[in-house]
Every structure is written in structure tokens, then in C-alpha cells.
Design an enzyme around this catalytic site. Structure first.
Site, PDB file in Angstrom:
ATOM      1  N   GLY A  32       0.856  -1.194   0.000  1.00  0.00           N
ATOM      2  CA  GLY A  32       0.000   0.000   0.000  1.00  0.00           C
ATOM      3  C   GLY A  32       0.886   1.235   0.000  1.00  0.00           C
ATOM      4  N   SER A  34       2.710   4.801   0.979  1.00  0.00           N
ATOM      5  CA  SER A  34       3.392   5.266   2.183  1.00  0.00           C
ATOM      6  C   SER A  34       2.365   5.977   3.077  1.00  0.00           C
ATOM      7  CB  SER A  34       4.515   6.232   1.803  1.00  0.00           C
ATOM      8  OG  SER A  34       5.092   6.750   2.969  1.00  0.00           O
ATOM      9  N   GLY A  35       2.312   5.588   4.327  1.00  0.00           N
ATOM     10  CA  GLY A  35       1.352   6.198   5.249  1.00  0.00           C
ATOM     11  C   GLY A  35      -0.017   5.544   5.227  1.00  0.00           C
ATOM     12  N   SER A  36      -0.157   4.465   4.445  1.00  0.00           N
ATOM     13  CA  SER A  36      -1.475   3.820   4.354  1.00  0.00           C
ATOM     14  C   SER A  36      -1.832   3.090   5.646  1.00  0.00           C
ATOM     15  CB  SER A  36      -1.514   2.851   3.163  1.00  0.00           C
ATOM     16  OG  SER A  36      -0.511   1.867   3.291  1.00  0.00           O
ATOM     17  N   GLY A  37      -0.822   2.646   6.384  1.00  0.00           N
ATOM     18  CA  GLY A  37      -1.086   1.953   7.652  1.00  0.00           C
ATOM     19  C   GLY A  37      -0.467   0.564   7.735  1.00  0.00           C
ATOM     20  N   LYS A  38       0.413   0.234   6.799  1.00  0.00           N
ATOM     21  CA  LYS A  38       1.022  -1.109   6.764  1.00  0.00           C
ATOM     22  C   LYS A  38       1.739  -1.442   8.071  1.00  0.00           C
ATOM     23  CE  LYS A  38       3.571  -0.005   3.167  1.00  0.00           C
ATOM     24  NZ  LYS A  38       3.125   1.409   3.023  1.00  0.00           N
ATOM     25  N   SER A 106       5.884  -1.680  -2.216  1.00  0.00           N
ATOM     26  CA  SER A 106       5.885  -2.668  -3.320  1.00  0.00           C
ATOM     27  C   SER A 106       4.846  -2.323  -4.391  1.00  0.00           C
ATOM     28  CB  SER A 106       5.692  -4.083  -2.791  1.00  0.00           C
ATOM     29  OG  SER A 106       4.670  -4.185  -1.822  1.00  0.00           O
TER      30      SER A 106
HETATM   31  P1  ADP Z   1       2.980   2.764   6.280  1.00  0.00           P
HETATM   32  O1  ADP Z   1       3.697   1.730   7.087  1.00  0.00           O
HETATM   33  O2  ADP Z   1       1.945   2.182   5.353  1.00  0.00           O
HETATM   34  O3  ADP Z   1       3.870   3.739   5.606  1.00  0.00           O
HETATM   35  P2  ADP Z   1       2.245   3.817   8.876  1.00  0.00           P
HETATM   36  O4  ADP Z   1       1.664   2.619   9.552  1.00  0.00           O
HETATM   37  O5  ADP Z   1       3.645   4.223   9.214  1.00  0.00           O
HETATM   38  O6  ADP Z   1       2.084   3.640   7.288  1.00  0.00           O
HETATM   39  O7  ADP Z   1       1.330   5.099   9.114  1.00  0.00           O
HETATM   40  C1  ADP Z   1      -0.067   5.035   9.046  1.00  0.00           C
HETATM   41  C2  ADP Z   1      -0.654   6.163   9.906  1.00  0.00           C
HETATM   42  O8  ADP Z   1      -2.068   6.183   9.736  1.00  0.00           O
HETATM   43  C3  ADP Z   1      -0.381   5.976  11.380  1.00  0.00           C
HETATM   44  O9  ADP Z   1      -0.069   7.217  11.958  1.00  0.00           O
HETATM   45  C4  ADP Z   1      -1.723   5.445  11.916  1.00  0.00           C
HETATM   46  O10 ADP Z   1      -1.930   5.763  13.262  1.00  0.00           O
HETATM   47  C5  ADP Z   1      -2.713   6.158  11.001  1.00  0.00           C
HETATM   48  N1  ADP Z   1      -4.015   5.490  10.857  1.00  0.00           N
HETATM   49  C6  ADP Z   1      -5.218   6.088  11.023  1.00  0.00           C
HETATM   50  N2  ADP Z   1      -6.231   5.219  10.837  1.00  0.00           N
HETATM   51  C7  ADP Z   1      -5.664   4.034  10.531  1.00  0.00           C
HETATM   52  C8  ADP Z   1      -6.200   2.733  10.253  1.00  0.00           C
HETATM   53  N3  ADP Z   1      -7.522   2.506  10.239  1.00  0.00           N
HETATM   54  N4  ADP Z   1      -5.331   1.737   9.965  1.00  0.00           N
HETATM   55  C9  ADP Z   1      -3.988   1.971   9.973  1.00  0.00           C
HETATM   56  N5  ADP Z   1      -3.419   3.163  10.249  1.00  0.00           N
HETATM   57  C10 ADP Z   1      -4.249   4.205  10.529  1.00  0.00           C
END
Ligand code: ADP
Length: 199
Positions: A32, A34-38, A106
Site C-alpha cells: 500500500g 506510504s502512510g497507508s497503515g502497513k 511494493s
Molecule cells: P505505512 O507503514 O503504510 O507507511 P504507517 O503505519 O507508518 O504507514 O502510518 C499510518 C498512519 O495512519 C499511522 O499514523 C496510523 O496511526 C494512522 N491510521 C489512522 N487510521 C488508521 C487505520 N484505520 N489503519 C492503519 N493506520 C491508521
């Protein structure tokens, strides 16, 4: 050289290691933007697995891009090589008997297909963390979107580089509609049967 690489016949097999751990080993791949929540979701899944006594390891940009892949850029060819190496590493860890969680943007479908070839279909659980680019940009956890808009980062997925969404992921999480807890619940429900060893 290849013809001179003759595999040694080790007596302890992957099956032995899995039996010792009392669970199956496989790869859970989070893809997903960047910042999606992975990482957020993978982190909570790992905690739940830990509580169940499952042996795990998490791979992400921090432990991979700063170490073994520090020679790679974000150009398309290097992104492909990045994912190939991570898949090979995952394969070794799965062979060692652990459940691997991998959180990487990815963005290319062909690279994710290649992971499947390396670890084998049956060992691969693709989790598509589906969050719109608008929402990721609003969160801007690492400040990368701001930098990309300012032209300080080129090849930013979702802004100046493509993201090819999975068509048939095992699990899709829409984080704008689900809480982290709900997402983790869905993933745990899917993987619990996969953890069981065949009798
Ligand atoms: P990634 O690893 O995909 O780059 P991160 O996990 O580092 O993303 O960041 C995702 C951000 O979104 C976090 O700050 C998290 O708290 C926030 N967030 C808000 N709602 C959700 C959700 N439902 N699921 C996952 N993350 C969420």
C-alpha cells in the site's frame, strides 16, 4: 560456478522446525502507499501472534533499506531488486519456521508476483492496505508527501510514481472505513487456520 554449488543434505527440515514451533510458517505481505497503515497494522498483528506463542519476525524499510539494501535507490529497477531481495530473505525466514510480516510499498504488480514465485503461492498472504492518496497525504506520517510536492523527492509513489493496486489480494483493508483493531481482527481470522500444522 553454479554447477559447483552442490546442496548439502541437512537432517533438520523445515517441517521439523515447524513441528518444534507447533505452527506453520509463511509470509504476510502488506502492500500500500506510504502512510497507508502497513506498519501500524503489521505491528499489532505481530503483538497478537506473539501472545499466541507464534514465532514471528517483521521486515520493513527501517531494517532493510538501512542495511542489506542500502545500495538501492527508488528507481524502478532498484525497487524491483529491493523486493526480490526481501522476498529471498523472507523465504529463508519462512524456511526457518517463522511467520514473516513484511511491510513494503511494493508498487509493481510484477514484483509482487515474483515474491509469490520465490516463496511459493501457498506461503504468501497478500494484504492490500488500501488508503487513498489524499488520506495518506493528509496523514503525511513521515513528511514525505510534503517533500514530494515541493519537488525534493522524485519517484514518490502516488505522486510522481505509480502504484499498481492488487487485483486479488487475500485480504483488503480500507483504513478509511475500518479501525486498526477491525483490520487486525480480519487478518487474524484469515491466518489462524493457516497456522495449524497438518496432522
Ligand atoms: P505505512 O507503514 O503504510 O507507511 P504507517 O503505519 O507508518 O504507514 O502510518 C499510518 C498512519 O495512519 C499511522 O499514523 C496510523 O496511526 C494512522 N491510521 C489512522 N487510521 C488508521 C487505520 N484505520 N489503519 C492503519 N493506520 C491508521
Amino acid at each position: 560456478m553454479k554447477e559447483n554449488i552442490i546442496p548439502h543434505n541437512y537432517q533438520i527440515s523445515k517441517k521439523d522446525r515447524q513441528n518444534n514451533n507447533k505452527h506453520n510458517s509463511f509470509l504476510i505481505w502488506f502492500t500500500g502507499l506510504s502512510g497507508s497503515g502497513k506498519s501500524t497494522i503489521a505491528n499489532v498483528v505481530e503483538q497478537q501472534l506473539y501472545k499466541l506463542g507464534i514465532k514471528t519476525y517483521t521486515l520493513d524499510g527501517d531494517n532493510i533499506r538501512k542495511g542489506i539494501n542500502k545500495d538501492l535507490t527508488f528507481d524502478p529497477e532498484d525497487r524491483t531488486e529491493n523486493i526480490r531481495r526481501i522476498a529471498e530473505i523472507s523465504n529463508l525466514i519462512v524456511d526457518s519456521g517463522l511467520v514473516v510480516l513484511a511491510a513494503f510499498v511494493s508498487p509493481y504488480k510484477k514484483d509482487r508476483e515474483n515474491i509469490k514465485n520465490i516463496v511459493k503461492d501457498v506461503n504468501f498472504v497478500e494484504v492490500y492496505v488500501n488508503t487513498s492518496v489524499e488520506e495518506c497525504e493528509r496523514r503525511d506520517v513521515k513528511g514525505l508527501y510534503k517533500k514530494a510536492r515541493a519537488g525534493e523527492i522524485k519517484n514518490m509513489t502516488g505522486i510522481s510514481a505509480p502504484y499498481e493496486a492488487p487485483e486479488n489480494p487475500e485480504i483488503e483493508i480500507k483504513t478509511e472505513e475500518k479501525t486498526v483493531e477491525e483490520a487486525v481482527h480480519d487478518i487474524m481470522n484469515y491466518i489462524k487456520p493457516k497456522l495449524k500444522l497438518e496432522q
